[in-house]
Scaffold this motif. Sequence first.
Motif, PDB file in Angstrom:
ATOM      1  N   MET A 168     -20.410 -11.692  44.719  1.00  0.00           N
ATOM      2  CA  MET A 168     -20.371 -12.293  46.073  1.00  0.00           C
ATOM      3  C   MET A 168     -20.339 -13.820  45.964  1.00  0.00           C
ATOM      4  N   ALA A 169     -19.464 -14.434  46.732  1.00  0.00           N
ATOM      5  CA  ALA A 169     -19.301 -15.885  46.642  1.00  0.00           C
ATOM      6  C   ALA A 169     -20.501 -16.624  47.256  1.00  0.00           C
ATOM      7  N   ARG A 170     -20.733 -17.846  46.751  1.00  0.00           N
ATOM      8  CA  ARG A 170     -21.814 -18.676  47.284  1.00  0.00           C
ATOM      9  C   ARG A 170     -21.479 -19.097  48.719  1.00  0.00           C
ATOM     10  N   ASP A 171     -22.447 -19.734  49.381  1.00  0.00           N
ATOM     11  CA  ASP A 171     -22.129 -20.194  50.729  1.00  0.00           C
ATOM     12  C   ASP A 171     -22.046 -21.711  50.851  1.00  0.00           C
ATOM     13  N   ASP A 172     -21.997 -22.411  49.694  1.00  0.00           N
ATOM     14  CA  ASP A 172     -21.903 -23.869  49.767  1.00  0.00           C
ATOM     15  C   ASP A 172     -20.463 -24.340  49.532  1.00  0.00           C
ATOM     16  N   TRP A 173     -19.505 -23.459  49.770  1.00  0.00           N
ATOM     17  CA  TRP A 173     -18.089 -23.792  49.587  1.00  0.00           C
ATOM     18  C   TRP A 173     -17.690 -24.903  50.549  1.00  0.00           C
ATOM     19  N   ASN A 174     -17.017 -25.927  50.015  1.00  0.00           N
ATOM     20  CA  ASN A 174     -16.547 -27.015  50.875  1.00  0.00           C
ATOM     21  C   ASN A 174     -15.019 -26.968  50.934  1.00  0.00           C
ATOM     22  N   PRO A 175     -14.457 -26.529  52.072  1.00  0.00           N
ATOM     23  CA  PRO A 175     -12.997 -26.373  52.139  1.00  0.00           C
ATOM     24  C   PRO A 175     -12.246 -27.692  52.033  1.00  0.00           C
ATOM     25  N   ARG A 176     -12.967 -28.799  52.186  1.00  0.00           N
ATOM     26  CA  ARG A 176     -12.307 -30.106  52.079  1.00  0.00           C
ATOM     27  C   ARG A 176     -12.345 -30.646  50.654  1.00  0.00           C
ATOM     28  N   LYS A 177     -13.046 -29.926  49.770  1.00  0.00           N
ATOM     29  CA  LYS A 177     -13.152 -30.398  48.387  1.00  0.00           C
ATOM     30  C   LYS A 177     -12.895 -29.217  47.467  1.00  0.00           C
ATOM     31  N   LEU A 178     -11.628 -28.936  47.250  1.00  0.00           N
ATOM     32  CA  LEU A 178     -11.262 -27.762  46.450  1.00  0.00           C
ATOM     33  C   LEU A 178     -11.397 -28.085  44.963  1.00  0.00           C
ATOM     34  N   PRO A 179     -11.526 -27.047  44.135  1.00  0.00           N
ATOM     35  CA  PRO A 179     -11.532 -27.294  42.699  1.00  0.00           C
ATOM     36  C   PRO A 179     -10.187 -27.902  42.270  1.00  0.00           C
ATOM     37  N   ASP A 180     -10.178 -28.535  41.105  1.00  0.00           N
ATOM     38  CA  ASP A 180      -8.931 -29.115  40.589  1.00  0.00           C
ATOM     39  C   ASP A 180      -7.967 -27.979  40.232  1.00  0.00           C
ATOM     40  N   LEU A 181      -6.808 -27.966  40.870  1.00  0.00           N
ATOM     41  CA  LEU A 181      -5.834 -26.882  40.635  1.00  0.00           C
ATOM     42  C   LEU A 181      -4.652 -27.362  39.793  1.00  0.00           C
ATOM     43  N   SER A 182      -4.817 -28.488  39.109  1.00  0.00           N
ATOM     44  CA  SER A 182      -3.715 -29.003  38.277  1.00  0.00           C
ATOM     45  C   SER A 182      -3.313 -27.945  37.261  1.00  0.00           C
ATOM     46  N   GLY A 183      -1.998 -27.802  37.067  1.00  0.00           N
ATOM     47  CA  GLY A 183      -1.490 -26.834  36.079  1.00  0.00           C
ATOM     48  C   GLY A 183      -1.359 -25.427  36.637  1.00  0.00           C
ATOM     49  N   LYS A 184      -1.797 -25.206  37.883  1.00  0.00           N
ATOM     50  CA  LYS A 184      -1.699 -23.852  38.465  1.00  0.00           C
ATOM     51  C   LYS A 184      -0.496 -23.760  39.402  1.00  0.00           C
ATOM     52  N   ARG A 185       0.033 -22.546  39.494  1.00  0.00           N
ATOM     53  CA  ARG A 185       1.244 -22.296  40.278  1.00  0.00           C
ATOM     54  C   ARG A 185       0.965 -21.243  41.346  1.00  0.00           C
ATOM     55  N   TYR A 186       1.311 -21.558  42.583  1.00  0.00           N
ATOM     56  CA  TYR A 186       1.065 -20.631  43.705  1.00  0.00           C
ATOM     57  C   TYR A 186       2.356 -20.428  44.496  1.00  0.00           C
ATOM     58  N   LEU A 187       2.492 -19.252  45.053  1.00  0.00           N
ATOM     59  CA  LEU A 187       3.616 -19.002  45.970  1.00  0.00           C
ATOM     60  C   LEU A 187       3.039 -18.627  47.336  1.00  0.00           C
TER      61      LEU A 187
END
Length: 320
Positions: free
Chosen positions: A1-20
Amino acid sequence: MARDDWNPRKLPDLSGKRYLVTGSNAGLGYFASLQLASAGAHVIMTGRSPQRLATARASVERALPDGVGSVETLLLDTSNLGSVRAAAATARGRKPLHGLLLNAGVVHPPRQRRTTPDGHEMIFATNVLGHYALAGELLIALAAGRGRMVWVGSVSTSIWKYEPTDIELVDDYSPWRAYVQSKVATTSLGLEADDRLRAASVPVSSLVAHPGYSTSGRTRDIAGINEPTRMTRFTDNLQAAVTQSKERGAWPLIRALVDPDATGGEFYGPAGVLRGGPRVATPAAVTRDPEVAARLWSYCEQTTRTPWPYLKASRTRAKG
Ligand SMILES: NC(=O)c1ccc[n+]([C@@H]2O[C@H](COP(=O)([O-])OP(=O)(O)OC[C@H]3O[C@@H](n4cnc5c(N)ncnc54)[C@H](OP(=O)(O)O)[C@@H]3O)[C@@H](O)[C@H]2O)c1
């Protein structure tokens, strides 16, 4: 289960990742693409109109800080299985995919039932069949990236209890039924996909997210992307207490896609159901019914002639 302190304005670094992202030229898909690229990802923005895609790409590129993230565009009409297969062949390339956001959707269905050139009811084809086929076509690329797929549901499925017996609504079409039933299907398939992927030891997870109630009149103006009329702004603002912007509506979709603590089979939505920060939520009972899921899965598998390549995906080595 995910934590509840997720900040949608501060995402993890996604450099090198590819999304469609499907349906990325407007609405939630546009903001999802922008949020991913702003965190450093490379985003394949897809849509059915070259002009609208070019406008969206230019708009995202203008908004990105120098040297952060990147985007490309790819034509993909989710209502057309030929287009889905052609786009998937291009997107696979030789590179892994870290995430797939199955977002495109017709949200205002026509009054009368319409069919696609493939002969399918248009809302079901666009919102469901195309995404089922796309996810299957991209499963090996996702396995190479140890990636995730996120399906987009709707809170409407908890209010209107439509069980998909007449899946393509041959006998009982109404615009609202077509929409809600398509969202029952995306949610049900998204949850079912995770069970099937786990059972087959495929290193890909499947999650579902919904954006609450996110309207263009509550969303900032962006040329060529979001230009509501004054009347739309006025009426949408009258509902301010129960609505939010599409920028915020994208938050649960993005959390499901990139939160390292999110796990397959979870369902995300706004904390206040219709609006608010992204949290784990509870999907409608009908979408958790195994018989409904099995019926929908087998229908999509046979209709699209796209059995998912579980065995090959389970043996795919991690790349990148
Ligand atoms: N907004 C909400 O409150 C809400 C609530 C629950 C669920 N949702 C879901 O969230 C998703 C996005 O909704 P939204 O509010 O962002 O809607 P939107 O602003 O109308 O955007 C829909 C996107 O889907 C694309 N699309 C439609 N048909 C397509 C097709 N055949 N092939 C490829 N792309 C297609 C549209 O492209 P075109 O410009 O080419 O039409 C557009 O990019 C939908 O799945 C919707 O059901 C939204």
